[in-house]
Design a protein around this motif. Structure first.
Motif, short mmCIF file in Angstrom:
data_model
loop_
_atom_site.label_atom_id
_atom_site.label_comp_id
_atom_site.label_asym_id
_atom_site.label_seq_id
_atom_site.Cartn_x
_atom_site.Cartn_y
_atom_site.Cartn_z
N VAL A 1 -41.13 32.53 -8.84
CA VAL A 1 -41.54 31.63 -9.91
C VAL A 1 -40.43 31.52 -10.95
CG1 VAL A 1 -43.23 31.18 -11.73
CG2 VAL A 1 -43.95 32.25 -9.57
N ARG A 2 -40.01 30.29 -11.22
CA ARG A 2 -39.11 30.03 -12.35
C ARG A 2 -39.94 29.41 -13.46
NH1 ARG A 2 -34.83 26.29 -11.49
NH2 ARG A 2 -35.97 25.40 -9.72
N SER A 3 -39.86 29.99 -14.63
CA SER A 3 -40.66 29.53 -15.76
C SER A 3 -39.75 29.17 -16.93
CB SER A 3 -41.64 30.64 -16.18
OG SER A 3 -42.33 30.28 -17.36
N ALA A 4 -40.12 28.08 -17.61
CA ALA A 4 -39.32 27.66 -18.76
C ALA A 4 -39.39 28.68 -19.89
CB ALA A 4 -39.78 26.30 -19.25
N ALA A 5 -40.47 29.44 -19.94
CA ALA A 5 -40.65 30.47 -20.97
C ALA A 5 -41.30 31.70 -20.32
CB ALA A 5 -41.54 29.94 -22.09
N GLY B 1 -43.89 22.07 -11.03
CA GLY B 1 -44.69 21.62 -12.16
C GLY B 1 -43.89 21.62 -13.44
N SER B 2 -42.57 21.54 -13.32
CA SER B 2 -41.72 21.58 -14.51
C SER B 2 -41.44 20.20 -15.05
CB SER B 2 -40.39 22.26 -14.17
OG SER B 2 -39.63 21.42 -13.31
N ALA B 3 -41.08 20.13 -16.32
CA ALA B 3 -40.68 18.85 -16.91
C ALA B 3 -39.41 18.33 -16.25
CB ALA B 3 -40.47 19.03 -18.41
N ALA B 4 -38.48 19.25 -15.95
CA ALA B 4 -37.24 18.84 -15.30
C ALA B 4 -37.53 18.25 -13.93
CB ALA B 4 -36.30 20.04 -15.17
N GLY B 5 -38.48 18.84 -13.22
CA GLY B 5 -38.84 18.32 -11.90
C GLY B 5 -39.46 16.95 -12.00
N ARG B 6 -40.32 16.74 -12.99
CA ARG B 6 -40.95 15.43 -13.15
C ARG B 6 -39.91 14.38 -13.55
NH1 ARG B 6 -44.88 18.90 -15.31
NH2 ARG B 6 -44.24 18.54 -17.47
N ASP C 1 -36.16 30.40 -16.80
CA ASP C 1 -35.11 29.39 -16.63
C ASP C 1 -35.33 28.30 -17.67
OD1 ASP C 1 -33.25 27.53 -15.90
OD2 ASP C 1 -33.93 27.33 -13.82
N PRO C 2 -34.68 28.40 -18.84
CA PRO C 2 -34.89 27.41 -19.91
C PRO C 2 -34.54 25.98 -19.51
CG PRO C 2 -33.74 29.37 -20.72
CD PRO C 2 -33.77 29.46 -19.23
N GLU C 3 -33.71 25.80 -18.48
CA GLU C 3 -33.32 24.46 -18.05
C GLU C 3 -34.50 23.66 -17.51
OE1 GLU C 3 -30.03 24.52 -15.41
OE2 GLU C 3 -28.65 25.44 -16.86
N LEU C 4 -35.60 24.34 -17.21
CA LEU C 4 -36.78 23.63 -16.72
C LEU C 4 -37.46 22.83 -17.82
CD1 LEU C 4 -38.43 26.31 -14.38
CD2 LEU C 4 -36.98 24.39 -13.73
N LEU C 5 -37.15 23.14 -19.08
CA LEU C 5 -37.72 22.49 -20.27
C LEU C 5 -39.15 22.93 -20.53
CD1 LEU C 5 -36.34 18.85 -19.79
CD2 LEU C 5 -35.30 20.78 -21.00
N SER C 6 -40.03 22.81 -19.53
CA SER C 6 -41.41 23.29 -19.66
C SER C 6 -41.99 23.48 -18.26
CB SER C 6 -42.27 22.30 -20.45
OG SER C 6 -42.47 21.10 -19.72
N GLY C 7 -43.08 24.23 -18.18
CA GLY C 7 -43.78 24.39 -16.90
C GLY C 7 -43.14 25.41 -15.98
N LEU C 8 -43.51 25.29 -14.70
CA LEU C 8 -43.12 26.27 -13.68
C LEU C 8 -42.63 25.58 -12.42
CD1 LEU C 8 -46.37 28.46 -13.69
CD2 LEU C 8 -44.27 29.01 -14.91
N VAL C 9 -41.79 26.31 -11.68
CA VAL C 9 -41.47 25.94 -10.30
C VAL C 9 -41.81 27.16 -9.45
CG1 VAL C 9 -39.69 25.32 -8.63
CG2 VAL C 9 -39.66 24.32 -10.93
#
Length: 271
Positions: free
Chosen positions: A206-210, A257-262, A239-247
């Protein structure tokens, strides 16, 4: 691996389990694992021997006798029984023989870890090692460099891990870097997943923005366990680069489910 080699691996695994199941102590399992790695190193360096042991045109008894002549008296009874069993099987390719002995060496070491209630620790150490290597490009390049002798890479990793991880984690990781087919980080992730599989668990990377707090991680674990129908071990990295959410990655499946992914999906739809 083709059907013939899968069947050969199953027979050889049964031989190992039988040898280790006959009152063998934890130390015997650890010894068998380490010795199987040594056998593989010998086969990797001696093409003629590797070819002879995997030659399906030769009678199985001849190949088993050769294995005993070469390794008898040099390894434990459990290891010798496993190598002879492997030599007596018909493999689809030479590499399947050596790769299978590697797999069984790993399983023997993980059995030793399980006997000592260390599987959780080994799994976590291997995962964290993968993250450390992935985050250090210089180290990953050194361990991946095909021009660097396997012995040098193993010596380097031994020095880095000495006294910091369990003996099983060190043995698994050090041997793995000597015959990489993938990146070091991916290889350590696979070893971590193998440790989890010994307890019939799946592994979620799991990579999490926070950072996740204990309750969030508990809810995520429960949700993934329900989805996959088996206990899931969750490893989280920030991983702060995700901006928000999880991968979330479980095996080859990725849930983004990350902002970067969307955002990436939106950009793709516009091209």
């Amino acid at each position: 691996m083709y059907a013939a080699s899968r069947e050969a691996l199953a027979h050889t695994r049964s031989a190992l389990q039988s040898a280790l199941g006959s009152g063998a102590a934890t130390a015997a399992a650890a010894q068998a694992g380490s010795e199987l790695f040594s056998v593989v190193e010998a086969l990797d360096s001696q093409r003629a021997l590797r070819t002879a042991l995997a030659d399906a045109s030769a009678p199985a008894a001849v190949r088993e006798r050769l294995a005993e002549q070469v390794f008898g008296g040099k390894v434990s009874a459990q290891t010798l029984a496993t190598v002879k069993a492997a030599a007596g099987q018909d493999w689809s390719a030479q590499s399947d023989l050596t790769d299978s002995l590697v797999q069984l060496g790993r399983e023997a070491l993980l059995k030793a870890a399980a006997d000592q209630d260390q599987l959780d620790t080994v799994e976590d150490e291997l995962f964290r090692l993968g993250r450390i290597v992935a985050g250090d490009p210089e180290l990953e390049q050194t361990l991946s460099d095909r021009s660097t002798p396997a012995s040098a890479k193993r010596d380097l990793l031994t020095r880095l891990l000495y006294g910091k991880v369990t003996a099983v984690t060190e043995a698994l990781a050090v041997h793995a870097v000597g015959r990489l087919s993938k990146s070091p980080a991916e290889t350590f992730d696979e070893l971590s997943a193998l440790a989890a599989a010994q307890r019939d668990r799946a592994v979620a990377h799991v990579r999490s923005a926070a950072p996740l707090d204990a309750k969030q991680e508990e809810r995520l674990t429960a949700t993934l366990t329900r989805i996959y129908g088996k206990p899931v071990t969750v490893h989280v990295e920030v991983d702060p680069e995700l901006l928000s959410g999880l991968v979330v990655r479980v095996g080859d499946e990725v849930i983004d489910g990350s902002a970067a992914g969307r955002l990436a999906a939106v950009r793709k739809s516009l091209t």
